[in-house]
Design a protein around this motif. Structure first.
Motif, PDB file in Angstrom:
ATOM      1  N   UNK A 187       0.849  -1.180   0.000  1.00  0.00           N
ATOM      2  CA  UNK A 187       0.000   0.000   0.000  1.00  0.00           C
ATOM      3  C   UNK A 187       0.889   1.236   0.000  1.00  0.00           C
ATOM      4  N   UNK A 188       0.467   2.276  -0.705  1.00  0.00           N
ATOM      5  CA  UNK A 188       1.254   3.505  -0.773  1.00  0.00           C
ATOM      6  C   UNK A 188       1.266   4.261   0.541  1.00  0.00           C
ATOM      7  N   UNK A 189       0.425   3.866   1.494  1.00  0.00           N
ATOM      8  CA  UNK A 189       0.489   4.399   2.849  1.00  0.00           C
ATOM      9  C   UNK A 189      -0.434   5.575   3.109  1.00  0.00           C
ATOM     10  N   UNK A 190      -0.270   6.149   4.316  1.00  0.00           N
ATOM     11  CA  UNK A 190      -1.035   7.311   4.751  1.00  0.00           C
ATOM     12  C   UNK A 190      -2.543   7.050   4.615  1.00  0.00           C
ATOM     13  N   UNK A 191      -3.302   7.970   4.032  1.00  0.00           N
ATOM     14  CA  UNK A 191      -4.763   7.816   3.991  1.00  0.00           C
ATOM     15  C   UNK A 191      -5.203   6.610   3.174  1.00  0.00           C
ATOM     16  N   UNK A 192      -4.365   6.172   2.210  1.00  0.00           N
ATOM     17  CA  UNK A 192      -4.721   5.000   1.404  1.00  0.00           C
ATOM     18  C   UNK A 192      -4.803   3.731   2.247  1.00  0.00           C
ATOM     19  N   UNK A 193      -4.212   3.751   3.452  1.00  0.00           N
ATOM     20  CA  UNK A 193      -4.263   2.578   4.325  1.00  0.00           C
ATOM     21  C   UNK A 193      -5.693   2.273   4.755  1.00  0.00           C
ATOM     22  N   UNK A 194      -6.536   3.295   4.868  1.00  0.00           N
ATOM     23  CA  UNK A 194      -7.947   3.062   5.184  1.00  0.00           C
ATOM     24  C   UNK A 194      -8.594   2.177   4.126  1.00  0.00           C
ATOM     25  N   UNK A 195      -8.409   2.536   2.868  1.00  0.00           N
ATOM     26  CA  UNK A 195      -8.984   1.756   1.767  1.00  0.00           C
ATOM     27  C   UNK A 195      -8.418   0.336   1.757  1.00  0.00           C
ATOM     28  N   UNK A 196      -7.121   0.241   1.991  1.00  0.00           N
ATOM     29  CA  UNK A 196      -6.395  -1.030   2.005  1.00  0.00           C
ATOM     30  C   UNK A 196      -6.964  -1.957   3.081  1.00  0.00           C
ATOM     31  N   UNK A 197      -7.143  -1.417   4.302  1.00  0.00           N
ATOM     32  CA  UNK A 197      -7.637  -2.234   5.414  1.00  0.00           C
ATOM     33  C   UNK A 197      -9.091  -2.640   5.209  1.00  0.00           C
ATOM     34  N   UNK A 198      -9.903  -1.749   4.642  1.00  0.00           N
ATOM     35  CA  UNK A 198     -11.302  -2.099   4.360  1.00  0.00           C
ATOM     36  C   UNK A 198     -11.369  -3.219   3.329  1.00  0.00           C
ATOM     37  N   UNK A 199     -10.535  -3.141   2.301  1.00  0.00           N
ATOM     38  CA  UNK A 199     -10.504  -4.198   1.291  1.00  0.00           C
ATOM     39  C   UNK A 199     -10.064  -5.523   1.906  1.00  0.00           C
ATOM     40  N   UNK A 200      -9.106  -5.463   2.834  1.00  0.00           N
ATOM     41  CA  UNK A 200      -8.671  -6.672   3.545  1.00  0.00           C
ATOM     42  C   UNK A 200      -9.857  -7.295   4.290  1.00  0.00           C
ATOM     43  N   UNK A 222     -14.885   3.464  -0.004  1.00  0.00           N
ATOM     44  CA  UNK A 222     -13.462   3.114  -0.078  1.00  0.00           C
ATOM     45  C   UNK A 222     -12.984   3.059  -1.519  1.00  0.00           C
ATOM     46  N   UNK A 223     -11.823   3.610  -1.768  1.00  0.00           N
ATOM     47  CA  UNK A 223     -11.282   3.663  -3.123  1.00  0.00           C
ATOM     48  C   UNK A 223     -10.779   2.294  -3.555  1.00  0.00           C
ATOM     49  N   UNK A 224     -10.946   2.011  -4.836  1.00  0.00           N
ATOM     50  CA  UNK A 224     -10.518   0.747  -5.405  1.00  0.00           C
ATOM     51  C   UNK A 224      -9.004   0.729  -5.584  1.00  0.00           C
ATOM     52  N   UNK A 225      -8.451  -0.467  -5.625  1.00  0.00           N
ATOM     53  CA  UNK A 225      -6.994  -0.605  -5.762  1.00  0.00           C
ATOM     54  C   UNK A 225      -6.475  -0.061  -7.079  1.00  0.00           C
ATOM     55  N   UNK A 226      -7.331   0.014  -8.092  1.00  0.00           N
ATOM     56  CA  UNK A 226      -6.887   0.481  -9.403  1.00  0.00           C
ATOM     57  C   UNK A 226      -6.751   2.000  -9.477  1.00  0.00           C
ATOM     58  N   UNK A 227      -7.237   2.707  -8.468  1.00  0.00           N
ATOM     59  CA  UNK A 227      -7.172   4.166  -8.508  1.00  0.00           C
ATOM     60  C   UNK A 227      -5.743   4.641  -8.273  1.00  0.00           C
ATOM     61  N   UNK A 228      -5.318   5.638  -9.027  1.00  0.00           N
ATOM     62  CA  UNK A 228      -3.963   6.171  -8.897  1.00  0.00           C
ATOM     63  C   UNK A 228      -3.858   7.075  -7.678  1.00  0.00           C
ATOM     64  N   UNK A 229      -2.626   7.224  -7.200  1.00  0.00           N
ATOM     65  CA  UNK A 229      -2.368   8.114  -6.087  1.00  0.00           C
ATOM     66  C   UNK A 229      -2.560   9.572  -6.524  1.00  0.00           C
ATOM     67  N   UNK A 230      -2.927  10.410  -5.561  1.00  0.00           N
ATOM     68  CA  UNK A 230      -2.999  11.842  -5.809  1.00  0.00           C
ATOM     69  C   UNK A 230      -1.578  12.373  -5.897  1.00  0.00           C
ATOM     70  N   UNK A 231      -1.279  13.081  -6.978  1.00  0.00           N
ATOM     71  CA  UNK A 231       0.092  13.514  -7.209  1.00  0.00           C
ATOM     72  C   UNK A 231       0.289  14.975  -6.801  1.00  0.00           C
ATOM     73  N   UNK A 232       1.509  15.466  -6.930  1.00  0.00           N
ATOM     74  CA  UNK A 232       1.846  16.814  -6.525  1.00  0.00           C
ATOM     75  C   UNK A 232       0.933  17.831  -7.208  1.00  0.00           C
ATOM     76  N   UNK A 233       0.339  18.722  -6.426  1.00  0.00           N
ATOM     77  CA  UNK A 233      -0.498  19.804  -6.943  1.00  0.00           C
ATOM     78  C   UNK A 233      -1.736  19.332  -7.691  1.00  0.00           C
ATOM     79  N   UNK A 234      -2.049  18.037  -7.620  1.00  0.00           N
ATOM     80  CA  UNK A 234      -3.189  17.563  -8.399  1.00  0.00           C
ATOM     81  C   UNK A 234      -4.493  18.175  -7.918  1.00  0.00           C
ATOM     82  N   UNK A 235      -4.531  18.578  -6.627  1.00  0.00           N
ATOM     83  CA  UNK A 235      -5.751  19.202  -6.115  1.00  0.00           C
ATOM     84  C   UNK A 235      -6.072  20.496  -6.849  1.00  0.00           C
ATOM     85  N   UNK A 236      -5.080  21.131  -7.454  1.00  0.00           N
ATOM     86  CA  UNK A 236      -5.295  22.389  -8.159  1.00  0.00           C
ATOM     87  C   UNK A 236      -6.109  22.198  -9.438  1.00  0.00           C
TER      88      UNK A 236
END
Length: 347
Positions: A187-200, A222-236
């Motif tokens: 898992x890429x970690x941080x907030x994605x761990x929530x999705x990871x643990x729910x899928x488990x 919960x986000x699916x495993x196929x979803x990409x990580x949020x990248x630098x400045x992507x919120x903009x």
């Protein structure tokens, strides 16, 4: 902070009413939770609270969490708070020797953890594989799994991706949030761990259990495993036109060998002139300047986090030569690359 007794819900949270859940099997799961120095607090807390919610909802120890540090001593999180383990890592080896003594191991280490405890961590990884105990990596220890060739596919945090691809070109690395496998999941970690643990939970205890936990913890979808990580400045550009998002995605996907601006325009499905207008309107920059900034951010992360030479970093980020990288780096950040590296090593 004693993470054995606290959760994000807080000790004064209203006790949840038990619900009728029908998981695939009824026995309790024994799960090892290993923390290493400088671990991500949000990652570890996500696992603890999601598993705690299962027991709270069923009013039973459906998940028995064995909290472990490598030495058995308290471990500091990246923010300084302490994780108080039940015992040391030898407990997991004892449980692996028993029938159904250990169903899974979750592990979360920071940079200091993998540099200090590389050998015992690798021993744990290999022991899990020998004993067919699934391993779930949610921290920096993923780099050891990739280095040792133990992870068939890995999903490192985006800030580590360029470095790992440069160091381990043979590895299958993904920008997805997480990847689940029978033996080693990452898992890429941080907030994605929530999705990871729910899928488990969904895969081990059933969709009803996972859904009940999401309702209890106010987790929307919960986000699916196929979803990409949020990248630098992507919120903009979250609300920007789709063509601009496609152009930015093409830039992030081509760091080592930058695309020509005409190729980016083709990837986004509009003309070069239209792409230039979109970047000016939504990002206040030309496409070329924005693209260079993305590659410089990746270069800065590699300078701060690795021992790669400037030549290697310039090759990995598409700048061609160390001299070219140094020149544009100084303009962008006001310091030379060697000054950034010196500051990073002193911190």
């Amino acid at each position: 902070m004693n993470m054995q007794k606290t959760s994000w819900a807080g000790k004064h949270a209203r006790r949840a009413m038990p619900v009728a859940l029908q998981p695939p099997f009824s026995r309790s799961l024994n799960i090892g939770l290993v923390a290493g120095p400088d671990f991500s607090l949000i990652s570890l807390a996500a696992v603890c609270d999601i598993f705690s919610a299962v027991n709270q909802l069923e009013q039973a120890d459906r998940i028995r969490l064995h909290r472990v540090s490598i030495t058995g001593a308290p471990v500091p999180a990246a923010g300084g708070l302490l994780f108080a383990p039940d015992t040391g890592i030898s407990c997991l080896y004892d449980r692996m020797a028993r029938a159904r003594g250990l169903d899974a191991v979750f592990i979360c280490c920071g940079e200091a953890g993998i540099s200090t405890f590389e050998r015992p961590l690798l021993n744990l990884f290999r022991s899990c594989r020998r004993n067919n105990v699934p391993l779930y990596s949610i921290g920096e220890e993923m780099r050891l799994l990739v280095k040792a060739g133990l992870a068939g596919r890995a999903t490192p945090h985006w800030s580590r991706l360029a470095y790992l691809r440069e160091q381990h070109p043979e590895a299958e690395l993904s920008e997805n949030l997480y990847h689940l496998e029978r033996q080693i999941s990452t898992c890429s970690g941080h907030a994605a761990t929530l999705d990871f643990a729910v899928k488990f939970l969904a895969e081990t205890l059933g969709a009803d259990v996972a859904g009940a936990v999401c309702r209890q913890l106010l987790i929307g979808f919960p986000r699916d495993s196929s979803q990409s990580q949020v990248k630098v400045d992507y919120h903009r550009i979250r609300n920007a036109p789709p063509h601009l998002k496609l152009a930015v995605d093409a830039m992030y996907d081509n760091i080592e060998e930058p695309l020509a601006l005409q190729e980016i325009a083709r990837a986004s499905g509009v003309s070069l002139r239209q792409i230039e207008r979109l970047f000016a309107a939504h990002l206040s920059a030309s496409p070329g300047r924005y693209y260079r900034g993305i590659r410089l951010e990746v270069a800065k992360q590699m300078i701060e986090q690795t021992d790669l030479t400037l030549f290697e970093i310039s090759a990995a980020t598409g700048f061609g030569s160390a001299n070219n990288l140094t020149k544009v780096f100084k303009v962008q950040f006001g310091k030379l690359p060697r000054e950034f590296r010196k500051l990073a090593k002193c911190s």
